[in-house]
Design a protein around this motif. Structure first.
Motif, short mmCIF file in Angstrom:
data_model
loop_
_atom_site.label_atom_id
_atom_site.label_comp_id
_atom_site.label_asym_id
_atom_site.label_seq_id
_atom_site.Cartn_x
_atom_site.Cartn_y
_atom_site.Cartn_z
N LYS A 1 46.78 40.20 26.68
CA LYS A 1 47.64 39.30 25.61
C LYS A 1 46.94 37.94 25.74
O LYS A 1 47.25 37.23 25.04
CB LYS A 1 48.73 39.41 26.25
CG LYS A 1 49.54 40.58 26.22
CD LYS A 1 51.14 40.58 26.51
CE LYS A 1 51.94 41.88 26.52
NZ LYS A 1 53.23 41.83 27.08
N LYS A 2 46.16 37.52 26.65
CA LYS A 2 45.34 36.35 26.62
C LYS A 2 44.26 36.31 27.57
O LYS A 2 44.07 37.25 28.28
CB LYS A 2 46.64 35.35 27.47
CG LYS A 2 46.81 35.39 28.81
CD LYS A 2 47.91 34.25 29.22
CE LYS A 2 48.11 34.55 30.51
NZ LYS A 2 48.97 33.33 31.27
N ASN B 1 44.64 34.45 22.66
CA ASN B 1 44.72 32.92 22.92
C ASN B 1 44.22 32.69 24.10
O ASN B 1 44.25 33.34 25.10
CB ASN B 1 46.02 32.54 22.90
CG ASN B 1 46.59 32.67 21.47
OD1 ASN B 1 46.09 32.39 20.40
ND2 ASN B 1 48.01 33.23 21.56
N ASN C 1 39.04 35.11 18.66
CA ASN C 1 39.89 35.10 17.31
C ASN C 1 39.75 36.73 16.83
O ASN C 1 40.70 37.22 16.70
CB ASN C 1 39.17 34.20 16.52
CG ASN C 1 39.71 32.64 16.82
OD1 ASN C 1 40.50 32.50 17.48
ND2 ASN C 1 39.06 31.79 16.38
N GLN C 2 38.63 37.18 16.95
CA GLN C 2 38.43 38.57 16.53
C GLN C 2 39.22 39.55 17.17
O GLN C 2 39.52 40.70 16.71
CB GLN C 2 36.88 39.00 16.55
CG GLN C 2 36.05 38.18 15.71
CD GLN C 2 34.49 38.51 15.78
OE1 GLN C 2 34.09 39.23 16.84
NE2 GLN C 2 33.89 38.17 14.99
N GLY D 1 42.24 38.40 18.88
CA GLY D 1 43.61 38.16 18.44
C GLY D 1 44.05 37.70 19.73
O GLY D 1 45.27 37.85 20.10
#
Length: 352
Positions: free
Chosen positions: A154-155, A176, A171-172, A174
């Motif tokens: 998730k991060k 953070n 970013n690819q 998704g």
């Protein structure tokens, strides 16, 4: 592993950052050695000989924890050293000043981020000399707890620079990024909290040290990612012998028209066939104000200037033509301070 190609950095403008005031955080086991009085008989063997005392290993302070890129750079530059972890760069500098370490190593520029101005400011604010440089190829990996897969993340946590270097790949996926103090510190955080939905960006060596899985090698956006580190010392001795030749770093400051100074600097070096390897102007900003420099020759006073110029050139301050060039620049009513004379190592060292 070393690559023979030299690292070339582009000249760019940069802004000044304020000096940190964080306290020194060092392991309790590291500190100045207290002298112990012993009689000669305590060191004498049965045949009456006095053996040599063991040589104390060089202590090199770095920012981060074991597994950090700075630690690897320290071990590569000084293979037999004891690496001393510190919380912040200013702590590593203070460790040398206080005698807790013999050297400090700091990254100052990279091919992706340019100059780390804050660390150059540390050179201006403290009376330490550059005694060595090392260029390190930075290979980022995406690390996670054993058994965790990419789809479960998730991060991602890491040092802000590492996150910036891997922004496109993040970013690819998704994901953070969340900034922490350093790359290896992100790994420690991952383990201590058993974060099964989080990955860390760090080195492959950190994965081995802490037992994490490598989900991706070469996670940086650009394949060519090299960081230059400087090793600092209180020892003012100028290097005189080097396999690669010598390099000198200096800072030039002036309160008037900087263009006139720049032209004078170029003329002083070019007329004597002295090759410049770095020429970078650092202007002041409205936020940070003028740039302060410790005048080590003027009783330790602090002087302020609207802009400074960092210059690296091939050669030693002991050479007559270099002395003549510096004398010519000084006559322009400018402030000149030598930051160090050291071996100009052209190699790029790999973590693998």
């Amino acid at each position: 592993m070393a690559f023979a190609s030299p690292l070339e950095f582009t000249t760019q403008l940069s802004s000044t950052a304020k000096r940190s005031n964080l306290p020194v955080l060092l392991p309790q086991s590291v500190g100045p050695t207290k002298p112990v009085r012993r009689s000669v008989s305590a060191y004498t063997s049965q045949n009456g000989a006095v053996p040599r005392r063991p040589v104390q290993r060089l202590r090199v302070a770095y920012q981060g924890v074991p597994g950090a890129y700075s630690e690897f750079a320290a071990k590569t530059a000084c293979p037999d050293c004891t690496a001393v972890p510190c919380k912040a760069f200013i702590d590593a500098i203070t460790a040398v000043e206080a005698g807790y370490a013999d050297r400090a190593i700091v990254p100052v520029e990279s091919t992706l981020e340019g100059t780390t101005v804050r660390n150059y400011d540390l050179l201006l604010h403290h009376d330490l000399r550059i005694v060595q440089e090392i260029n390190l190829f930075v290979h980022y990996c995406l690390l996670a707890m054993p058994g965790v897969r990419k789809g479960e993340l998730k991060k991602v946590i890491s040092h802000p620079v590492a996150l910036a270097h891997c922004g496109r790949n993040l970013n690819q996926l998704g994901l953070n990024g969340e900034a922490v103090d350093d790359t290896a510190g992100a790994v420690e955080l991952l383990l201590s909290n058993r974060m099964l939905d989080t990955a860390a960006i760090a080195s492959s060596r950190a994965a081995l040290l802490y037992g994490l899985n490598v989900l991706a090698h070469g996670f940086q956006d650009e394949s060519w990612n090299v960081t230059r580190f400087l090793i600092l010392s209180k020892d003012p001795v100028v290097a005189r012998l080097s396999l690669f030749g010598l390099k000198t770093s200096m800072v030039i400051a002036h309160s008037g028209m900087m263009l006139t100074v720049l032209l004078g600097v170029l003329s002083a070096f070019s007329s004597r066939n002295i090759n410049l390897t770095k020429l970078e102007m650092n202007p002041s900003s409205e936020v940070d104000g003028p740039i302060s420099i410790l005048d080590v020759q003027g009783g330790g006073s602090i002087k302020e200037f609207p802009h400074v110029v960092f210059v690296d050139f091939e050669g030693s301050v002991d050479e007559q033509k270099v002395k003549d060039a510096i004398d010519e620049i000084s006559k322009l009513s400018v402030f000149v301070r030598i930051l160090g004379c050291y071996s100009a190592d052209p190699n790029i060292y790999d973590l693998h």
